[in-house]
Design an enzyme around this catalytic site. Sequence first.
Site, PDB file in Angstrom:
ATOM      1  N   GLN A  70       3.947  10.089   4.473  1.00 19.65           N
ATOM      2  CA  GLN A  70       5.072   9.983   3.741  1.00 19.65           C
ATOM      3  C   GLN A  70       5.702  11.392   3.429  1.00 19.65           C
ATOM      4  OE1 GLN A  70       3.808   8.045   0.138  1.00 19.65           O
ATOM      5  NE2 GLN A  70       3.888   5.894   1.177  1.00 19.65           N
ATOM      6  N   ASP A 113       0.752  -1.427  -0.022  1.00 15.39           N
ATOM      7  CA  ASP A 113       0.183   0.116   0.051  1.00 15.39           C
ATOM      8  C   ASP A 113       0.916   1.238   0.097  1.00 15.39           C
ATOM      9  OD1 ASP A 113      -2.383  -1.400   0.005  1.00 15.39           O
ATOM     10  OD2 ASP A 113      -2.493  -1.535   2.203  1.00 15.39           O
ATOM     11  N   GLU A 138      -4.748  10.201   4.173  1.00 12.08           N
ATOM     12  CA  GLU A 138      -5.170  11.103   5.182  1.00 12.08           C
ATOM     13  C   GLU A 138      -4.325  12.165   5.243  1.00 12.08           C
ATOM     14  OE1 GLU A 138      -2.302   8.508   6.263  1.00 12.08           O
ATOM     15  OE2 GLU A 138      -4.492   7.752   6.613  1.00 12.08           O
ATOM     16  N   ASP A 154      -3.596  15.045  21.096  1.00 17.76           N
ATOM     17  CA  ASP A 154      -2.429  14.808  20.350  1.00 17.76           C
ATOM     18  C   ASP A 154      -2.456  15.053  19.150  1.00 17.76           C
ATOM     19  OD1 ASP A 154      -1.381  14.119  22.715  1.00 17.76           O
ATOM     20  OD2 ASP A 154      -0.959  12.002  22.315  1.00 17.76           O
TER      21      ASP A 154
END
Length: 292
Positions: free
Chosen positions: A247, A73, A148, A177
């Site tokens: 990423q 993925d 996301e 957080d």
Amino acid sequence: MNNHFKCIGIVGHPRHPTALTTHEMLYRWLCAKGYEVMVEQQIAQELQLKNVKTGTLAEIGQQADLAVVVGGDGNMLGAARTLARYDIKVIGINRGNLGFLTDLDPDNAHQQLADVLDGHYISEKRFLLEAQVCQQDCQKRISTAINEVVLHPGKVAHMIEFEVYIDEVFAFSQRSDGLIISTPTGSTAYSLSAGGPILTPSLDAITLVPMFPHTLSARPLVINSSSTIRLRFSHRRNDLEISCDSQIALPIQEGEDVLIRRCDYHLNLIHPKDYSYFNTLSSKLGWSKKLF
């Protein structure tokens, strides 16, 4: 050979020799069937292929009709953010761990891919998110995400105070957080781990999922995908970031806001004809089995 696809690109960054073998077998199989094949430059170098047409991801997106992503993925997400800008269909052969976005079984990929190349496939349009870090609406840094966009501290975990505006109307404030802003594609990824809802891929919706909120009342929120989300920060810090698909990281400096909206383009993802989203939930994530 048929007329559904003429030029096919092979992409993905192999992590181990087995994946590299799949790249080579796929290349030789497509050539033997008479297709024009473009190979991502890094793969061609590692395979030491001679007299092969190579290109960058962008060049493959511009020239090929279909891109086959070999990997997991993560490979699919990295390639898709670039390929989504072009009129190209994308399918994946799973050489990773979960393989939620890479449908084809490497042990049966040739037969499955042959059916796809004959025009027997299901097509989906998956939208992306665009994230901008800006100051007084002057864009400074920008990236995109298939899964996301995540607001989080930089190096050390700590509580963040921020406000969320939807279409420039105050929605809520939070001490947590961070916050996960997810597409339907990403609803089975990081968002799922944080207790977010599963959104079927065809929904025009975005979900906002709190990360460890310091309250008993915070819940995930689902909004229309046409909405614009603005994040504002009350206590100015210089160690906040947003990450796209885990990423790409964009730092947030004092006085900057984050704007998140749906991209103008989408990913043309295709699947084998027998693909079922709910079967994938069951086989990959342990979704409930049939009783009878």
